[in-house]
Scaffold this active site. Structure first.
Site, PDB file in Angstrom:
ATOM      1  N   ASN A 209      -6.092   7.939  -0.848  1.00 40.50           N
ATOM      2  CA  ASN A 209      -5.545   6.843  -1.653  1.00 40.50           C
ATOM      3  C   ASN A 209      -6.484   6.458  -2.790  1.00 40.50           C
ATOM      4  O   ASN A 209      -6.056   6.215  -3.921  1.00 40.50           O
ATOM      5  CB  ASN A 209      -5.313   5.608  -0.775  1.00 40.50           C
ATOM      6  CG  ASN A 209      -3.883   5.547  -0.293  1.00 40.50           C
ATOM      7  OD1 ASN A 209      -3.135   6.503  -0.451  1.00 40.50           O
ATOM      8  ND2 ASN A 209      -3.502   4.438   0.301  1.00 40.50           N
ATOM      9  N   CYS A 261      -0.841  -0.666  -1.077  1.00 37.69           N
ATOM     10  CA  CYS A 261      -1.891   0.244  -0.590  1.00 37.69           C
ATOM     11  C   CYS A 261      -3.095   0.410  -1.525  1.00 37.69           C
ATOM     12  O   CYS A 261      -4.222   0.101  -1.133  1.00 37.69           O
ATOM     13  CB  CYS A 261      -1.278   1.596  -0.269  1.00 37.69           C
ATOM     14  SG  CYS A 261      -0.172   1.491   1.146  1.00 37.69           S
ATOM     15  N   LYS A 264      -5.503  -2.672  -2.002  1.00 40.34           N
ATOM     16  CA  LYS A 264      -6.275  -3.095  -0.819  1.00 40.34           C
ATOM     17  C   LYS A 264      -7.157  -1.957  -0.292  1.00 40.34           C
ATOM     18  O   LYS A 264      -8.250  -2.198   0.206  1.00 40.34           O
ATOM     19  CB  LYS A 264      -5.354  -3.652   0.254  1.00 40.34           C
ATOM     20  CG  LYS A 264      -4.763  -2.658   1.212  1.00 40.34           C
ATOM     21  CD  LYS A 264      -4.015  -3.359   2.329  1.00 40.34           C
ATOM     22  CE  LYS A 264      -3.135  -2.390   3.107  1.00 40.34           C
ATOM     23  NZ  LYS A 264      -3.814  -1.251   3.692  1.00 40.34           N
TER      24      LYS A 264
HETATM   25  P1  NAD Z   1       4.728  -4.332   6.352  1.00 39.16           P
HETATM   26  O1  NAD Z   1       4.040  -5.590   6.041  1.00 39.16           O
HETATM   27  O2  NAD Z   1       5.892  -3.885   5.528  1.00 39.16           O
HETATM   28  O3  NAD Z   1       5.241  -4.381   7.873  1.00 39.16           O
HETATM   29  C1  NAD Z   1       4.496  -4.845   8.959  1.00 39.16           C
HETATM   30  C2  NAD Z   1       5.464  -5.300  10.050  1.00 39.16           C
HETATM   31  O4  NAD Z   1       4.731  -5.578  11.242  1.00 39.16           O
HETATM   32  C3  NAD Z   1       6.235  -6.574   9.709  1.00 39.16           C
HETATM   33  O5  NAD Z   1       7.624  -6.347   9.873  1.00 39.16           O
HETATM   34  C4  NAD Z   1       5.713  -7.600  10.730  1.00 39.16           C
HETATM   35  O6  NAD Z   1       6.698  -8.547  11.113  1.00 39.16           O
HETATM   36  C5  NAD Z   1       5.345  -6.685  11.886  1.00 39.16           C
HETATM   37  N1  NAD Z   1       4.403  -7.238  12.876  1.00 39.16           N
HETATM   38  C6  NAD Z   1       3.337  -8.063  12.687  1.00 39.16           C
HETATM   39  N2  NAD Z   1       2.727  -8.318  13.862  1.00 39.16           N
HETATM   40  C7  NAD Z   1       3.413  -7.661  14.825  1.00 39.16           C
HETATM   41  C8  NAD Z   1       3.290  -7.521  16.225  1.00 39.16           C
HETATM   42  N3  NAD Z   1       2.325  -8.144  16.925  1.00 39.16           N
HETATM   43  N4  NAD Z   1       4.176  -6.739  16.887  1.00 39.16           N
HETATM   44  C9  NAD Z   1       5.169  -6.120  16.234  1.00 39.16           C
HETATM   45  N5  NAD Z   1       5.344  -6.202  14.894  1.00 39.16           N
HETATM   46  C10 NAD Z   1       4.487  -6.972  14.205  1.00 39.16           C
HETATM   47  O7  NAD Z   1       3.607  -3.214   6.382  1.00 39.16           O
HETATM   48  P2  NAD Z   1       3.662  -1.707   5.810  1.00 39.16           P
HETATM   49  O8  NAD Z   1       3.772  -1.703   4.332  1.00 39.16           O
HETATM   50  O9  NAD Z   1       4.640  -0.920   6.621  1.00 39.16           O
HETATM   51  O10 NAD Z   1       2.176  -1.233   6.164  1.00 39.16           O
HETATM   52  C11 NAD Z   1       1.734  -1.104   7.495  1.00 39.16           C
HETATM   53  C12 NAD Z   1       0.410  -0.353   7.499  1.00 39.16           C
HETATM   54  O11 NAD Z   1       0.603   0.979   7.005  1.00 39.16           O
HETATM   55  C13 NAD Z   1      -0.683  -0.949   6.614  1.00 39.16           C
HETATM   56  O12 NAD Z   1      -1.920  -0.725   7.219  1.00 39.16           O
HETATM   57  C14 NAD Z   1      -0.579  -0.138   5.335  1.00 39.16           C
HETATM   58  O13 NAD Z   1      -1.789  -0.079   4.639  1.00 39.16           O
HETATM   59  C15 NAD Z   1      -0.232   1.222   5.876  1.00 39.16           C
HETATM   60  N6  NAD Z   1       0.512   2.078   4.925  1.00 39.16           N
HETATM   61  C16 NAD Z   1       1.493   1.535   4.143  1.00 39.16           C
HETATM   62  C17 NAD Z   1       2.199   2.357   3.263  1.00 39.16           C
HETATM   63  C18 NAD Z   1       3.260   1.784   2.366  1.00 39.16           C
HETATM   64  O14 NAD Z   1       3.666   2.491   1.441  1.00 39.16           O
HETATM   65  N7  NAD Z   1       3.727   0.578   2.573  1.00 39.16           N
HETATM   66  C19 NAD Z   1       1.905   3.741   3.201  1.00 39.16           C
HETATM   67  C20 NAD Z   1       0.919   4.250   4.034  1.00 39.16           C
HETATM   68  C21 NAD Z   1       0.221   3.406   4.899  1.00 39.16           C
END
Ligand code: NAD
Length: 439
Positions: A209, A261, A264
């Site tokens: 990234n 992403c 952060k």
């Molecule tokens: P997001 O914020 O869209 O989703 C997170 C979800 O987790 C939310 O729906 C929230 O309600 C839920 N949640 C919180 N606490 C919880 C619990 N205790 N039990 C169950 N669910 C719970 O996040 P995202 O964009 O999908 O990113 C998630 C991770 O993946 C991050 O670390 C991010 O850096 C990484 N990531 C994101 C992307 C992207 O394009 N968005 C790509 C690669 C990696």
């Protein structure tokens, strides 16, 4: 086939869960958000992703996919639990691991059989070791738990496609048992798998990234210099792209990277380096260039105009990129408050992101002296406008013809953060046009 639970139904968790079901696994997606779970059970995706709802409905109907807030039942029966909760940035740049910790504790207190916990969220190097220790510290039943790293590389907007056709799957494990299980889970995808240790897997995610973020900031730096010395960034990028060592992707200059992403993950890696007594100069520079780049056009326009007060300002595009409803770290979020503070009357259009934006900036007069109105198309935004900012390269926005700016705007003054038009075409159409890295 395995019984898989997925914690978190955001861009990463939901897409992973749906794709695991699509290849035949039995999947239960867990979220704390009751409203989201209810929507998903009706076949409605809480996020905008091409092709996602079709697969949600198909696999739900086939009985391979379900959604719940009941993590106790979901975790106790799972062979593997994938964690896809958020790891947002904290004010000091470090990653907030509290959501991961909550899920880890819920797992420890509820699993009733041996289980592989797989961290898909992006976490600083060494976190998986701590998660494994943490789960074992809180374990209630006499079962074996191991933690594996499986970072995610999907891009929002093409998340389903990226998952089903991933260039590579990275798995980071510390035992043959964990490695074999992940290999079997991913076997039906028929994709290349790179198996490394946990810390290397965690680092691959940040290194990838941050490399892309560096590439964007480098091109933005070159673009800024192009403007000063009379070169054209698009010609420069084209010339560079023929070199295989450079490649043709991520060479577009603009108003900076956004999304959940790159901002952060650059800050988290820089923080990790600092904690280890190392100054990560390249990534630090990428962060600084990006911060300046986001308000570049606002500053350019401020030099051209006496004030924004009372001006009708058309804003085309709110999301951080096309194909997603995500606003996290979008350039619009930096620029709109500045415009409102200066008393601009904003007419904003985005084909997908307006509902999310309205939650942050409700329609009407803002706290400052300006106001914001949401409209149904670019033409409506441009009607009678004094100035236009283009923040996102949606197809609907690219489709606006140069002559329309001239015809619809009161003064055809356009600041384009995505270099959508040829400079000469805009000039011929009678538009005063400013973009990034071009004369
Ligand atoms: P997001 O914020 O869209 O989703 C997170 C979800 O987790 C939310 O729906 C929230 O309600 C839920 N949640 C919180 N606490 C919880 C619990 N205790 N039990 C169950 N669910 C719970 O996040 P995202 O964009 O999908 O990113 C998630 C991770 O993946 C991050 O670390 C991010 O850096 C990484 N990531 C994101 C992307 C992207 O394009 N968005 C790509 C690669 C990696």
């Amino acid at each position: 086939m395995f019984k898989i639970a997925v914690a978190g139904t955001g861009y990463v968790g939901l897409v992973a869960g749906v794709c695991f079901a699509e290849v035949g696994h039995q999947v239960i997606c867990v979220d704390i958000d009751d409203h989201k779970v209810k929507m998903m059970k009706q076949g409605i995706s809480p996020i905008f992703e091409a092709g996602l709802e079709e697969l949600m409905r198909k696999n739900y109907k086939a009985g391979r996919l379900d959604y719940t807030t009941d993590y106790v039942s979901a975790y106790k029966a799972a062979d593997a639990i994938f964690i896809g909760v958020g790891t947002p940035e904290q004010p000091d740049g470090s990653a907030n691991l509290s959501y991961i910790a909550t899920v880890a504790r819920q797992i420890a207190e509820n699993i009733e059989k041996d289980c592989l916990v797989v961290v898909k969220s992006t976490v600083p190097v060494g976190t998986n070791d701590k998660v494994e220790q943490f789960i074992n510290d809180f374990l209630v039943n006499d079962v074996k738990v191991e933690v594996a790293s499986n970072p995610e590389f999907l891009a929002q907007g093409t998340a389903v496609y990226d998952t089903l056709h991933a260039k590579r799957i990275i798995i980071g494990t510390e035992s043959k048992w964990a490695e074999n299980m992940l290999m079997q889970i991913y076997e039906p995808f028929k994709l290349p798998i790179v198996s490394v240790n946990r810390r290397s897997a965690e680092m691959i995610k940040y290194a990838s990234n941050d490399f892309l973020a560096l590439k964007i900031s480098y091109m933005n730096d070159i673009a800024n210099l192009c403007e000063l010395v009379g070169a054209d960034i698009q010609d420069v990028a084209k010339g560079m792209s023929f070199d295989d060592r450079i490649g043709s992707k991520f060479l577009n200059a603009g108003i900076g990277y956004g999304g959940s992403c790159f901002p952060k993950d650059t800050k988290a890696l820089e923080y990790l380096a600092r904690q280890n007594g190392y100054e990560f100069r390249t990534v630090k520079a990428a962060i600084e260039v990006n911060a300046d780049q986001k308000t570049l056009l606002f500053k350019k326009a401020s030099r051209r105009l006496i004030t924004f007060h009372g001006l009708k300002v058309a804003v085309l595009g709110l999301t951080f990129k096309p194909g997603t409803d995500d606003l996290r770290e979008a350039p619009s979020l930096e620029n709109i408050p500045l415009l409102l503070e200066q008393g601009a009357d904003i007419y904003a259009y985005d084909p997908v992101g307006m509902d999310n934006f309205k939650r942050k900036y409700p329609e009407g007069a803002a706290n400052g002296s300006g106001s914001i109105t949401y409209v149904n198309g670019p033409e409506e935004a441009l009607n009678g406008a004094n100035v236009c900012f283009i923040f996102t390269e949606w197809g609907e926005i690219k489709a606006v013809k140069p002559a329309e700016y001239k015809a619809k705007m009161r003064t055809p003054l356009v600041y384009d953060g995505r270099n959508l038009y040829e400079v000469s075409t805009m000039k011929e159409a009678g538009v005063e046009y400013y973009s990034v890295g071009r004369k």
